[in-house]
Design a protein around this motif. Structure first.
Motif, PDB file in Angstrom:
ATOM      1  N   GLY A   1     -14.864  39.713 -18.298  1.00  0.00           N
ATOM      2  CA  GLY A   1     -14.170  40.785 -17.608  1.00  0.00           C
ATOM      3  C   GLY A   1     -13.204  40.250 -16.566  1.00  0.00           C
ATOM      4  N   GLN A   2     -12.394  41.143 -16.033  1.00  0.00           N
ATOM      5  CA  GLN A   2     -11.442  40.770 -14.995  1.00  0.00           C
ATOM      6  C   GLN A   2     -11.515  41.788 -13.862  1.00  0.00           C
ATOM      7  OE1 GLN A   2      -7.560  39.548 -16.000  1.00  0.00           O
ATOM      8  NE2 GLN A   2      -8.102  38.701 -17.994  1.00  0.00           N
ATOM      9  N   ILE A   3     -11.629  41.278 -12.636  1.00  0.00           N
ATOM     10  CA  ILE A   3     -11.662  42.116 -11.444  1.00  0.00           C
ATOM     11  C   ILE A   3     -10.351  41.910 -10.711  1.00  0.00           C
ATOM     12  CG2 ILE A   3     -12.847  42.595  -9.277  1.00  0.00           C
ATOM     13  CD1 ILE A   3     -15.410  41.582 -10.528  1.00  0.00           C
ATOM     14  N   GLN A   4      -9.504  42.946 -10.720  1.00  0.00           N
ATOM     15  CA  GLN A   4      -8.177  42.864 -10.121  1.00  0.00           C
ATOM     16  C   GLN A   4      -8.152  43.668  -8.819  1.00  0.00           C
ATOM     17  OE1 GLN A   4      -5.683  44.367 -13.277  1.00  0.00           O
ATOM     18  NE2 GLN A   4      -5.567  42.392 -14.288  1.00  0.00           N
ATOM     19  N   VAL A   5      -7.657  43.038  -7.773  1.00  0.00           N
ATOM     20  CA  VAL A   5      -7.580  43.671  -6.463  1.00  0.00           C
ATOM     21  C   VAL A   5      -6.130  43.722  -6.017  1.00  0.00           C
ATOM     22  CG1 VAL A   5      -8.168  43.432  -4.020  1.00  0.00           C
ATOM     23  CG2 VAL A   5      -9.901  43.018  -5.763  1.00  0.00           C
ATOM     24  N   GLU A   6      -5.710  44.887  -5.578  1.00  0.00           N
ATOM     25  CA  GLU A   6      -4.380  45.062  -5.000  1.00  0.00           C
ATOM     26  C   GLU A   6      -4.555  45.353  -3.514  1.00  0.00           C
ATOM     27  OE1 GLU A   6      -0.039  45.702  -5.421  1.00  0.00           O
ATOM     28  OE2 GLU A   6      -1.545  44.911  -6.792  1.00  0.00           O
ATOM     29  N   LEU A   7      -3.962  44.510  -2.668  1.00  0.00           N
ATOM     30  CA  LEU A   7      -4.059  44.725  -1.230  1.00  0.00           C
ATOM     31  C   LEU A   7      -3.203  45.914  -0.811  1.00  0.00           C
ATOM     32  CD1 LEU A   7      -3.787  41.039   0.035  1.00  0.00           C
ATOM     33  CD2 LEU A   7      -5.863  42.396  -0.239  1.00  0.00           C
ATOM     34  N   LYS A   8      -3.544  46.509   0.317  1.00  0.00           N
ATOM     35  CA  LYS A   8      -2.743  47.592   0.843  1.00  0.00           C
ATOM     36  C   LYS A   8      -1.370  47.070   1.250  1.00  0.00           C
ATOM     37  CE  LYS A   8      -6.427  50.577   2.665  1.00  0.00           C
ATOM     38  NZ  LYS A   8      -7.030  51.161   3.888  1.00  0.00           N
ATOM     39  N   SER A   9      -0.396  47.953   1.251  1.00  0.00           N
ATOM     40  CA  SER A   9       0.950  47.610   1.698  1.00  0.00           C
ATOM     41  C   SER A   9       1.420  48.649   2.705  1.00  0.00           C
ATOM     42  CB  SER A   9       1.915  47.544   0.511  1.00  0.00           C
ATOM     43  OG  SER A   9       1.938  48.779  -0.182  1.00  0.00           O
ATOM     44  N   GLY A  10       2.452  48.303   3.451  1.00  0.00           N
ATOM     45  CA  GLY A  10       2.984  49.217   4.441  1.00  0.00           C
ATOM     46  C   GLY A  10       3.730  50.380   3.813  1.00  0.00           C
ATOM     47  N   THR A  11       3.843  51.477   4.545  1.00  0.00           N
ATOM     48  CA  THR A  11       4.557  52.662   4.081  1.00  0.00           C
ATOM     49  C   THR A  11       5.689  52.984   5.052  1.00  0.00           C
ATOM     50  OG1 THR A  11       3.119  54.205   5.263  1.00  0.00           O
ATOM     51  CG2 THR A  11       2.420  53.521   3.065  1.00  0.00           C
ATOM     52  N   ASP A  12       6.382  54.120   4.815  1.00  0.00           N
ATOM     53  CA  ASP A  12       7.487  54.482   5.694  1.00  0.00           C
ATOM     54  C   ASP A  12       7.019  55.078   7.017  1.00  0.00           C
ATOM     55  OD1 ASP A  12       6.472  56.776   4.630  1.00  0.00           O
ATOM     56  OD2 ASP A  12       8.411  57.707   4.231  1.00  0.00           O
ATOM     57  N   GLN A  13       5.715  55.242   7.183  1.00  0.00           N
ATOM     58  CA  GLN A  13       5.140  55.708   8.439  1.00  0.00           C
ATOM     59  C   GLN A  13       4.112  54.681   8.919  1.00  0.00           C
ATOM     60  OE1 GLN A  13       6.117  58.497  10.031  1.00  0.00           O
ATOM     61  NE2 GLN A  13       7.563  59.032   8.393  1.00  0.00           N
ATOM     62  N   PHE A  14       3.963  54.562  10.231  1.00  0.00           N
ATOM     63  CA  PHE A  14       2.972  53.629  10.775  1.00  0.00           C
ATOM     64  C   PHE A  14       1.571  54.225  10.638  1.00  0.00           C
ATOM     65  CE2 PHE A  14       6.783  52.155  12.992  1.00  0.00           C
ATOM     66  CZ  PHE A  14       6.656  50.782  12.816  1.00  0.00           C
TER      67      PHE A  14
ATOM     68  N   ILE B   1     -21.434  38.093 -12.018  1.00  0.00           N
ATOM     69  CA  ILE B   1     -21.366  39.337 -12.775  1.00  0.00           C
ATOM     70  C   ILE B   1     -20.970  39.002 -14.205  1.00  0.00           C
ATOM     71  CG2 ILE B   1     -20.427  41.659 -12.868  1.00  0.00           C
ATOM     72  CD1 ILE B   1     -19.510  41.327 -10.018  1.00  0.00           C
ATOM     73  N   SER B   2     -21.694  39.577 -15.136  1.00  0.00           N
ATOM     74  CA  SER B   2     -21.391  39.405 -16.551  1.00  0.00           C
ATOM     75  C   SER B   2     -20.936  40.732 -17.124  1.00  0.00           C
ATOM     76  CB  SER B   2     -22.637  38.909 -17.305  1.00  0.00           C
ATOM     77  OG  SER B   2     -22.418  38.931 -18.700  1.00  0.00           O
ATOM     78  N   PHE B   3     -19.912  40.689 -17.972  1.00  0.00           N
ATOM     79  CA  PHE B   3     -19.413  41.896 -18.621  1.00  0.00           C
ATOM     80  C   PHE B   3     -19.606  41.785 -20.133  1.00  0.00           C
ATOM     81  CE2 PHE B   3     -17.048  41.745 -14.642  1.00  0.00           C
ATOM     82  CZ  PHE B   3     -17.183  43.041 -14.196  1.00  0.00           C
ATOM     83  N   ASN B   4     -20.276  42.795 -20.674  1.00  0.00           N
ATOM     84  CA  ASN B   4     -20.477  42.892 -22.125  1.00  0.00           C
ATOM     85  C   ASN B   4     -21.138  41.646 -22.708  1.00  0.00           C
ATOM     86  OD1 ASN B   4     -19.167  45.411 -22.047  1.00  0.00           O
ATOM     87  ND2 ASN B   4     -17.169  44.456 -22.364  1.00  0.00           N
ATOM     88  N   GLY B   5     -22.043  41.039 -21.945  1.00  0.00           N
ATOM     89  CA  GLY B   5     -22.799  39.896 -22.453  1.00  0.00           C
ATOM     90  C   GLY B   5     -22.097  38.560 -22.345  1.00  0.00           C
ATOM     91  N   GLU B   6     -20.887  38.525 -21.809  1.00  0.00           N
ATOM     92  CA  GLU B   6     -20.176  37.254 -21.657  1.00  0.00           C
ATOM     93  C   GLU B   6     -20.778  36.451 -20.498  1.00  0.00           C
ATOM     94  OE1 GLU B   6     -17.854  35.651 -23.178  1.00  0.00           O
ATOM     95  OE2 GLU B   6     -17.024  37.082 -24.626  1.00  0.00           O
ATOM     96  N   GLU B   7     -20.474  35.150 -20.480  1.00  0.00           N
ATOM     97  CA  GLU B   7     -20.935  34.303 -19.386  1.00  0.00           C
ATOM     98  C   GLU B   7     -20.310  34.774 -18.072  1.00  0.00           C
ATOM     99  OE1 GLU B   7     -23.063  31.887 -19.340  1.00  0.00           O
ATOM    100  OE2 GLU B   7     -23.476  31.691 -21.478  1.00  0.00           O
ATOM    101  N   SER B   8     -21.075  34.706 -17.001  1.00  0.00           N
ATOM    102  CA  SER B   8     -20.568  35.167 -15.708  1.00  0.00           C
ATOM    103  C   SER B   8     -19.421  34.306 -15.206  1.00  0.00           C
ATOM    104  CB  SER B   8     -21.701  35.184 -14.679  1.00  0.00           C
ATOM    105  OG  SER B   8     -22.236  33.874 -14.497  1.00  0.00           O
ATOM    106  N   ASP B   9     -19.396  33.005 -15.572  1.00  0.00           N
ATOM    107  CA  ASP B   9     -18.299  32.158 -15.115  1.00  0.00           C
ATOM    108  C   ASP B   9     -17.030  32.366 -15.927  1.00  0.00           C
ATOM    109  OD1 ASP B   9     -19.248  31.016 -17.405  1.00  0.00           O
ATOM    110  OD2 ASP B   9     -19.535  29.007 -16.585  1.00  0.00           O
ATOM    111  N   HIS B  10     -17.069  33.316 -16.882  1.00  0.00           N
ATOM    112  CA  HIS B  10     -15.860  33.689 -17.619  1.00  0.00           C
ATOM    113  C   HIS B  10     -15.210  34.937 -17.026  1.00  0.00           C
ATOM    114  CE1 HIS B  10     -17.205  31.441 -21.529  1.00  0.00           C
ATOM    115  NE2 HIS B  10     -17.017  30.641 -20.490  1.00  0.00           N
ATOM    116  N   THR B  11     -15.729  35.415 -15.913  1.00  0.00           N
ATOM    117  CA  THR B  11     -15.128  36.560 -15.219  1.00  0.00           C
ATOM    118  C   THR B  11     -14.004  36.063 -14.320  1.00  0.00           C
ATOM    119  OG1 THR B  11     -17.220  37.776 -15.230  1.00  0.00           O
ATOM    120  CG2 THR B  11     -15.558  38.472 -13.650  1.00  0.00           C
ATOM    121  N   LEU B  12     -12.860  36.727 -14.397  1.00  0.00           N
ATOM    122  CA  LEU B  12     -11.690  36.301 -13.628  1.00  0.00           C
ATOM    123  C   LEU B  12     -11.456  37.248 -12.458  1.00  0.00           C
ATOM    124  CD1 LEU B  12      -9.207  34.391 -13.425  1.00  0.00           C
ATOM    125  CD2 LEU B  12      -7.945  36.101 -14.746  1.00  0.00           C
TER     126      LEU B  12
END
Length: 450
Positions: free
Chosen positions: A258-271, A201-212
């Motif tokens: 560009g940067q693709i940031q992922v936040e994993l789910k976390s537990g809550t006070d209910q199951f 994936i390329s963002f704004n014309g940048e090289e795809s290997d510059h995506t983090l």
């Protein structure tokens, strides 16, 4: 003669200091990386006339876990800042003697975002409260970063061909799929396995290997493979996904694209938990043109993605809920049919009878004679052809390799061999995350990806 022992460096006094320094640098470096996906909340507390209210107590509570995660007070200008907050939904409370306390609930903080929440306190007793529900979307006026966020609901609900969340990044303005070497993220099945996924994936014309790529703030980029991510979590384990395309701050760094940031789910006070199954099957697919022409079965394509998630509090009798867990297991079963359309090898050829071939086969095992290349003075070695292009002496090993269907396929459509072969790919994925709140100033997050 002096003997040097380099295998137990941590046993010497100087070595212990070096090992301790290495551990500290590793831990601090990890914390610094995790900080790249944390956000902040800031604002101003004022009275009914608009004057600043210094010394107002600000309490930040995580609405999902019910725990107080931060406390602070406003400065002499009535301003406050609460940094290093994970993405979640929060409730903020402001209180000061002589004023009614104010609460803003349902404050949504996205990954690596800075939002503003202001309070205006009314005169009255502290035990009186005014609760305000925050707007669904907060305008990010604190930074100039151009970004777009997708919540867990969007990540789960939007269909992708192959259950690869990276395809969702194509919804962001400025994103483009990089085609080449037969790879594209648009229109085709995109596997979830990092080494097999088409993550160009390329963002704004940048090289795809510059995506983090990052997961919970930790780098997930394949540095040695020309870009792309190494670990691709299943869509049902993602709490939020954010794509930064330009004007990123110096706190994220690492990449010019560009940067693709992922936040994993976390537990809550209910199951909470869920089980899922996604299926694609050859029975529902149309056949290909060449399979129809040769009256062969259509290429096989079966994909099963199934698993479960569970999360909740780690409850210890007599203690407040401060530890929360999330666990996900994902199984992927992919069987693809590779289409084959090649020149067939006649069965007679595999036994040494090449009489139907227009090419003259020379016998290099027979005695040779020197001869002159026509039109030249250069001499070369000439061999006699096999009689009627039939090889009479065949090595036993060559005869085994030449059996029809082993290396060479006989033609089934004219002179062509057209068929499909099944290629299985079986993988599984395991994600575990634990969050613990030590105090209103200290918290810990640990995740395990496999």
């Amino acid at each position: 003669m002096t003997e040097t022992n380099t295998g137990n460096i941590c046993l010497t006094k100087a070595g212990r200091y070096l090992c301790l320094l290495a551990v500290v640098m590793l831990i601090c470096g990890t914390f610094a990386l995790w900080g790249q996906d944390l956000g902040s909340i800031s604002g101003t507390v004022s009275d009914p006339s608009g004057a600043a209210v210094p010394g107002a107590a600000i309490t930040v509570k995580n609405s999902k876990t019910g725990t107080v995660v931060r406390t602070t007070v406003t400065n002499e200008d009535g301003n406050y800042t609460v940094p290093a907050l994970p993405a979640s939904t929060y409730s903020l409370k402001a209180e000061r003697s002589g004023f009614t306390s104010a609460i803003q609930s349902d404050v949504i903080l996205s990954v690596h975002s800075s939002i503003r929440v202001d309070f205006q306190l009314k005169l009255g007793a502290v035990n009186q409260q005014v609760t305000v529900t925050a707007p669904a979307v907060h305008l990010q006026t604190e930074t100039g970063t151009v970004s777009q966020s997708l919540s867990a609901r969007h990540v789960e609900a939007i269909d992708t061909n192959g259950r690869n969340f990276e395809e969702l990044a194509m919804l962001v303005p400025g994103a483009a799929a990089v085609t080449g070497m037969g790879m594209s993220m648009v229109g085709g099945f995109n596997n979830q396995v990092g080494s097999l996924a088409n993550g160009s994936i390329s963002f704004n014309g940048e090289e795809s290997d510059h995506t983090l790529y990052t997961i919970d703030g930790l780098e997930d980029a394949d540095r040695g493979g020309g870009g792309g991510s190494v670990f691709i979590p299943n869509q049902d384990a993602i709490g939020e996904m954010k794509v930064l395309t330009s004007n990123m701050g110096v706190d994220v760094g690492f990449a010019t694209g560009g940067q693709i940031q992922v936040e994993l789910k976390s537990g809550t006070d209910q199951f909470h938990g869920e089980a899922f199954e996604f299926n694609r099957n050859t029975a529902f697919d149309a056949s290909t043109f060449f399979a129809n022409a040769s009256n062969t079965p259509k290429p096989q394509f079966n994909f099963n993605d199934f698993g479960f998630n569970i999360g909740g509090p780690v409850w210890i009798p007599g203690h407040a809920k401060k530890t929360f867990f999330f666990y996900s297991q994902d199984f992927r079963r992919l069987i693809t049919g590779a289409g084959i359309n090649i020149n067939g090898v006649p069965t007679a050829w595999t036994t040494g009878d090449l009489s139907s071939s227009p090419t003259v086969i020379l016998n290099h095992n027979a005695p040779s004679t020197p001869c002159q290349i026509p039109g030249s003075t250069t001499m070369t070695t000439c061999y006699q052809p096999f009689a009627n292009n039939q090889i009479t002496a065949i090595d036993p090993n060559s005869a085994i390799l030449a059996k029809p269907g082993f290396l060479f396929e006989p033609p089934n459509t004219g002179t062509r061999y057209i068929a499909s072969k099944s290629v299985p790919t079986t993988t599984s994925e395991e994600i575990a995350r634990v969050d613990h709140q030590f105090s209103d100033k200290t918290s810990l997050m640990v995740h395990y990806l496999h």
